[in-house]
Structures are given as C-alpha cells and as structure tokens.
Design a protein around this motif. Structure first.
Motif, PDB file in Angstrom:
ATOM      1  N   SER A   1       0.816  -1.215   0.000  1.00 33.78           N
ATOM      2  CA  SER A   1       0.000   0.000   0.000  1.00 33.78           C
ATOM      3  C   SER A   1       0.851   1.268   0.000  1.00 33.78           C
ATOM      4  O   SER A   1       0.314   2.366  -0.088  1.00 33.78           O
ATOM      5  N   GLY A   2       2.150   1.130   0.111  1.00 33.06           N
ATOM      6  CA  GLY A   2       3.002   2.319   0.211  1.00 33.06           C
ATOM      7  C   GLY A   2       3.217   3.020  -1.124  1.00 33.06           C
ATOM      8  O   GLY A   2       2.936   2.473  -2.195  1.00 33.06           O
TER       9      GLY A   2
ATOM     10  N   LYS B   1      -7.238  -2.512   2.499  1.00 30.99           N
ATOM     11  CA  LYS B   1      -6.149  -2.061   1.617  1.00 30.99           C
ATOM     12  C   LYS B   1      -5.954  -3.030   0.464  1.00 30.99           C
ATOM     13  O   LYS B   1      -5.712  -2.618  -0.669  1.00 30.99           O
TER      14      LYS B   1
ATOM     15  N   ASP C   1       1.489  -6.053  11.493  1.00 29.00           N
ATOM     16  CA  ASP C   1       2.530  -5.252  12.134  1.00 29.00           C
ATOM     17  C   ASP C   1       3.880  -5.955  12.011  1.00 29.00           C
ATOM     18  O   ASP C   1       4.134  -6.961  12.667  1.00 29.00           O
TER      19      ASP C   1
ATOM     20  N   THR D   1       9.849  -3.528   1.205  1.00 30.55           N
ATOM     21  CA  THR D   1       9.778  -2.049   1.237  1.00 30.55           C
ATOM     22  C   THR D   1       9.109  -1.531   2.505  1.00 30.55           C
ATOM     23  O   THR D   1       9.265  -0.371   2.842  1.00 30.55           O
ATOM     24  N   ALA D   2       8.319  -2.358   3.183  1.00 33.64           N
ATOM     25  CA  ALA D   2       7.531  -1.867   4.322  1.00 33.64           C
ATOM     26  C   ALA D   2       8.438  -1.377   5.443  1.00 33.64           C
ATOM     27  O   ALA D   2       9.340  -2.085   5.876  1.00 33.64           O
ATOM     28  N   SER D   3       8.195  -0.161   5.904  1.00 35.31           N
ATOM     29  CA  SER D   3       8.935   0.428   7.013  1.00 35.31           C
ATOM     30  C   SER D   3       8.293   1.781   7.272  1.00 35.31           C
ATOM     31  O   SER D   3       7.857   2.434   6.326  1.00 35.31           O
TER      32      SER D   3
ATOM     33  N   PHE E   1       7.730   5.546   7.504  1.00 36.90           N
ATOM     34  CA  PHE E   1       8.393   6.793   7.115  1.00 36.90           C
ATOM     35  C   PHE E   1       7.476   7.960   7.410  1.00 36.90           C
ATOM     36  O   PHE E   1       6.663   8.368   6.604  1.00 36.90           O
TER      37      PHE E   1
ATOM     38  N   PRO F   1       9.784  -1.542  14.095  1.00 35.77           N
ATOM     39  CA  PRO F   1       9.285  -2.052  12.808  1.00 35.77           C
ATOM     40  C   PRO F   1      10.378  -2.134  11.738  1.00 35.77           C
ATOM     41  O   PRO F   1      10.404  -3.084  10.942  1.00 35.77           O
TER      42      PRO F   1
ATOM     43  N   SER G   1      17.845   3.574   2.426  1.00 33.69           N
ATOM     44  CA  SER G   1      17.664   5.019   2.256  1.00 33.69           C
ATOM     45  C   SER G   1      19.016   5.713   2.216  1.00 33.69           C
ATOM     46  O   SER G   1      20.016   5.179   2.710  1.00 33.69           O
TER      47      SER G   1
ATOM     48  N   TYR H   1      14.145   8.223  12.613  1.00 37.39           N
ATOM     49  CA  TYR H   1      13.909   7.688  11.270  1.00 37.39           C
ATOM     50  C   TYR H   1      15.233   7.302  10.611  1.00 37.39           C
ATOM     51  O   TYR H   1      15.381   6.204  10.077  1.00 37.39           O
TER      52      TYR H   1
ATOM     53  N   ASN I   1       2.002  10.372   1.400  1.00 40.39           N
ATOM     54  CA  ASN I   1       3.313   9.889   1.839  1.00 40.39           C
ATOM     55  C   ASN I   1       4.202  11.097   2.169  1.00 40.39           C
ATOM     56  O   ASN I   1       4.081  12.154   1.538  1.00 40.39           O
TER      57      ASN I   1
HETATM   58  P1  NDP Z   1       4.786   4.995   2.688  1.00 43.48           P
HETATM   59  O1  NDP Z   1       4.459   5.567   4.012  1.00 43.48           O
HETATM   60  O2  NDP Z   1       3.881   5.298   1.560  1.00 43.48           O
HETATM   61  O3  NDP Z   1       4.960   3.410   2.796  1.00 43.48           O
HETATM   62  C1  NDP Z   1       5.340   2.750   3.963  1.00 43.48           C
HETATM   63  C2  NDP Z   1       4.766   1.350   3.922  1.00 43.48           C
HETATM   64  O4  NDP Z   1       5.202   0.592   5.053  1.00 43.48           O
HETATM   65  C3  NDP Z   1       3.240   1.335   3.950  1.00 43.48           C
HETATM   66  O5  NDP Z   1       2.762   0.304   3.143  1.00 43.48           O
HETATM   67  C4  NDP Z   1       2.951   1.038   5.411  1.00 43.48           C
HETATM   68  O6  NDP Z   1       1.691   0.466   5.617  1.00 43.48           O
HETATM   69  C5  NDP Z   1       4.064   0.069   5.728  1.00 43.48           C
HETATM   70  N1  NDP Z   1       4.323  -0.003   7.169  1.00 43.48           N
HETATM   71  C6  NDP Z   1       4.837   0.954   7.972  1.00 43.48           C
HETATM   72  N2  NDP Z   1       4.909   0.522   9.247  1.00 43.48           N
HETATM   73  C7  NDP Z   1       4.430  -0.747   9.246  1.00 43.48           C
HETATM   74  C8  NDP Z   1       4.225  -1.729  10.272  1.00 43.48           C
HETATM   75  N3  NDP Z   1       4.571  -1.492  11.549  1.00 43.48           N
HETATM   76  N4  NDP Z   1       3.684  -2.919   9.908  1.00 43.48           N
HETATM   77  C9  NDP Z   1       3.337  -3.172   8.614  1.00 43.48           C
HETATM   78  N5  NDP Z   1       3.508  -2.272   7.619  1.00 43.48           N
HETATM   79  C10 NDP Z   1       4.042  -1.076   7.928  1.00 43.48           C
HETATM   80  O7  NDP Z   1       6.256   5.507   2.368  1.00 43.48           O
HETATM   81  P2  NDP Z   1       7.255   5.231   1.164  1.00 43.48           P
HETATM   82  O8  NDP Z   1       6.638   4.478   0.079  1.00 43.48           O
HETATM   83  O9  NDP Z   1       7.888   6.520   0.879  1.00 43.48           O
HETATM   84  O10 NDP Z   1       8.339   4.328   1.900  1.00 43.48           O
HETATM   85  C11 NDP Z   1       8.631   3.004   1.506  1.00 43.48           C
HETATM   86  C12 NDP Z   1      10.044   2.678   1.913  1.00 43.48           C
HETATM   87  O11 NDP Z   1      10.930   3.576   1.271  1.00 43.48           O
HETATM   88  C13 NDP Z   1      10.345   2.775   3.396  1.00 43.48           C
HETATM   89  O12 NDP Z   1      11.205   1.705   3.720  1.00 43.48           O
HETATM   90  C14 NDP Z   1      11.077   4.110   3.514  1.00 43.48           C
HETATM   91  O13 NDP Z   1      11.930   4.135   4.619  1.00 43.48           O
HETATM   92  C15 NDP Z   1      11.845   4.110   2.206  1.00 43.48           C
HETATM   93  N6  NDP Z   1      12.308   5.412   1.749  1.00 43.48           N
HETATM   94  C16 NDP Z   1      11.429   6.393   1.358  1.00 43.48           C
HETATM   95  C17 NDP Z   1      11.897   7.616   0.899  1.00 43.48           C
HETATM   96  C18 NDP Z   1      10.966   8.702   0.455  1.00 43.48           C
HETATM   97  O14 NDP Z   1      11.421   9.852   0.284  1.00 43.48           O
HETATM   98  N7  NDP Z   1       9.706   8.427   0.224  1.00 43.48           N
HETATM   99  C19 NDP Z   1      13.337   7.897   0.842  1.00 43.48           C
HETATM  100  C20 NDP Z   1      14.173   6.794   1.240  1.00 43.48           C
HETATM  101  C21 NDP Z   1      13.672   5.606   1.668  1.00 43.48           C
HETATM  102  P3  NDP Z   1       0.406   1.409   5.985  1.00 43.48           P
HETATM  103  O15 NDP Z   1       0.353   2.485   4.957  1.00 43.48           O
HETATM  104  O16 NDP Z   1      -0.731   0.473   5.928  1.00 43.48           O
HETATM  105  O17 NDP Z   1       0.700   1.943   7.347  1.00 43.48           O
END
Ligand code: NDP
Length: 340
Positions: free
Chosen positions: A9-10, A36, A59, A82-84, A86, A100, A127, A165, A212
């Motif tokens: 979903s990210g 989602k 989670d 990719t999930a983490s 941010f 996480p 990152s 972060y 995001n």
């Molecule tokens: P988003 O917030 O859109 O995506 C983060 C994703 O991680 C979502 O799907 C979210 O699910 C999921 N997630 C977060 N915490 C949990 C948890 N505890 N359990 C399960 N799922 C979790 O951000 P981005 O797409 O930008 O980020 C994706 C990755 O890219 C991350 O690892 C981020 O650190 C990395 N990144 C991003 C940058 C940027 O500028 N965007 C730069 C460098 C690295 P939900 O939405 O359902 O909470």
C-alpha cells in the motif's frame, strides 16, 4: 518470477507493484488490512489471482510477522522488502520507528532462511538516511557513494523523530548485511538507498491528508502552506529521485545477477525548494497565488555542497533518471486529480 512484495500500500511499493505486473511477474503483496488489499485489487481489474494476491501482515514489528507470508504455492523466488515506517509523527521512537524497521527486516530474513529455500534474491528498501553523515552538513570536500555509512549511535537515535527515522534505516540495513555475513543464507541481497523521493501518487491509495511524507513538500506549496517559508529554509538532503526510477531500481536489482550483495545509491541529482517552486509556477498558472512570490530568494542549497556518485545505478541497474521538471509536473497533476 514469483515475488513477495512487502508493504504494497506504500507510495514506492505501489509503483514497484505496477512495474512488476507490467513485466509479467507474479506477485503476492503484504498489506495491513483487507480494506487495503481490496483497494489495490480494484486498481487491477484485469489481473488474475495467479498474478496478484495478498497476505495480511498487520505489524512488521512483531517477531515472526513474516513466518507464513514467505511461504507460497508456487514458491517465491524473490522478495522486495519495502515496508517500514516513514513519518515523523511519533511519540516513541523505539516502538514506532526502530522496532518495525529493524525487527521487520531481520524477521523477514530469518523467515526466508528457515522456510523459503527457493528465494534467491531479497531487495531491501533502505535510504540515503543510512549513507549521509548529518553532522558534516554541506561537506563540500566529500562525494557520497555506496561506501558511506551514517555513523548514528543508539543514544542519538532516540533524541528526536528525525534521528529516529535515519537510525531506523541505518540499523535495519546494517542488520541485513550482518545477517548475510553471519548466517550465509541461500540468497543474496541488494539494498536501494534513495534520498527524497518525489513523483506521482497512486490515486486509489491516497488522499491529500494521508499523503506519503516525501510528497508533502509539493502539496504544501500548491496549497499555499509554504507561502511564507523562511528564506533560510534549505531542503535537507539536497538530493532527490523520482519514484518511477526507484521502482525500476527495485525490479532491476531483483532481475539482474550483477546486483547481488550491492547497495545502490539511487539519486537523480540536486534539487532545491526554489527550483520546485519555479517549475510549478511555469507549468501551473492556477497555483500562482499559493506559491512564495517570484522575488523569493529562499529555499536554495548552498553553492558549495557534497558531491554525489550515482554511477553504480546507471551501470548495473541501467537507470536513466527522470528529470526534476517531469517529476514535479507529474506529481502536481496527480495531486490535482485528487482535489488539490
Ligand atoms: P509509505 O508511508 O507510503 O509506505 C510505507 C509502507 O510501510 C506502507 O505500506 C505502510 O503500511 C508500511 N508499514 C509501515 N509501518 C508498518 C508496520 N509497523 N507494519 C506493517 N507495515 C508497515 O512511504 P514510502 O513508500 O515513501 O516508503 C517506503 C520505503 O521507502 C520505506 O522503507 C522508507 O523508509 C523508504 N524510503 C522512502 C523515501 C521517500 O522519500 N519516500 C526515501 C528513502 C527511503 P500502511 O500504509 O498500511 O501503514
């Protein structure tokens, strides 16, 4: 290839999913809720269950969160993790950011080693946060590349959400390289290390309020929220990349043998708030009143600043880099479509 994509979903994952399907891969993606999963499937009405299906992982901070998710029939050959979290909206850095990121990454690697012997490549979204040394500031005498590591410590990590972060990404990536060294698993890894990621949002997943983190800057400009932004406010970092290049880096790092056990510093180059505003002004008359005035001197990066070496991404992953103008224009268009 049969692929497990975490955090479907990210923002970055949504583009990665689109490219995986376009290239004919068969994808299972993890999301936190059925709602989602339903939204993502609605976006792909013509894609069959053999090409796209879902596993709920609520989670990733829970030990063993991926124990079941890594097993599938037919079995997986690759994982894109990719999930983490941010965002900076946290009260407890340890629980909301570090756990996480670190437990999620080491957990999925352990589960793969234990239960999924057919998986040969794991691509992890790290990152620039795990490359940059923030204490050096503009550091004009240095050129950042894959050989740099953020020296942040555990005690610095919990001082504030920004440190939290950066530390979450640094410690999670370090843990994954340590895992490879100590556990000598049957798979190789590759990490993708982008700085600020800009680019079109995926409409079925986002509302303007739940955007995001990295696109908030552009939303704030077109909504007039940064009209009075201080002249001295410079972007940090000074470098960026388009989300479509980040998605391509993930998929190519999965597909190409030469990417094994390498980090990839995926950056297109420098950007400043001032350039972003100029691009919006030039292409979208309708937002003129929302933007800082034409006389605005602020938002520029220093003339003397760190260098960047993104050549490994060009050579091994074949990335060509979307321009800042295209990225900003496409981002604004996508925000307009959801009502900005
Ligand atoms: P988003 O917030 O859109 O995506 C983060 C994703 O991680 C979502 O799907 C979210 O699910 C999921 N997630 C977060 N915490 C949990 C948890 N505890 N359990 C399960 N799922 C979790 O951000 P981005 O797409 O930008 O980020 C994706 C990755 O890219 C991350 O690892 C981020 O650190 C990395 N990144 C991003 C940058 C940027 O500028 N965007 C730069 C460098 C690295 P939900 O939405 O359902 O909470």
């Amino acid at each position: 290839t049969r692929v497990l994509l975490t955090g479907g979903s990210g923002f970055i994952a949504a583009h990665t999913l689109e490219l995986l399907l376009k290239r004919g891969h068969s994808v299972v993606t993890t999301v936190r809720s059925q709602a989602k999963a339903d939204k993502i499937s609605e976006a792909y009405p013509n894609v069959g269950k053999d090409k796209l299906s879902f596993t709920i992982v609520e989670d990733i901070a829970q030990e063993g969160a991926f124990e079941k998710a890594v097993v599938s029939d037919p079995p997986f050959e690759a994982v894109l993790h990719t999930a983490s979290p941010f965002h900076f909206n946290v009260t407890d850095v340890q629980k909301q950011l570090l756990d996480p990121a670190i437990i999620g990454t080491t957990g999925i690697l352990k589960s793969i080693k234990a239960h999924a012997p057919t998986i040969k490549r794991v691509v992890i979204t790290s990152s620039f946060a795990s490359i940059i040394n923030p204490s050096k500031g503009a550091w004009p005498e240095h050129i950042y590349s894959e050989s740099d590591w953020n020296p942040i410590t555990e005690s610095e990590a919990v001082l504030n959400p920004a440190n939290g972060y950066r530390a979450s990404k640094t410690f999670a990536e370090r843990a994954s390289w340590d895992f490879i060294e100590k556990e000598k698993p049957n798979f190789t890894i590759a990490t993708i290390n982008p700085p600020l990621v800009l680019g079109p949002i995926v409409h079925h997943l986002n509302s303007l309020d739940a955007l995001n983190t990295s696109n908030e800057r552009i939303r704030n400009f077109i909504q007039g929220k940064s009209k009075d932004m201080d002249d001295s406010e410079t972007p940090n970092p000074y470098i960026w990349v388009d989300v479509r290049d980040v998605a391509e880096a993930h998929v190519n790092a999965m597909e190409r043998d030469e990417a094994a056990n390498k980090r990839f510093f995926t950056t297109a180059g420098y950007f400043s708030n001032k350039e972003v505003v100029q691009i919006i002004r030039k292409n979208f008359e309708e937002y003129a009143d929302q933007l800082p005035p034409e006389s605005w001197k602020g938002g520029d990066y220093p003339s003397k600043k760190y260098g960047i070496d993104n050549s490994r991404c060009e050579k091994i992953l074949g990335i060509k880099w979307v321009s800042l103008e295209k990225s900003v224009v496409d981002t604004v268009k996508s925000l307009k479509e959801v009502g900005a």
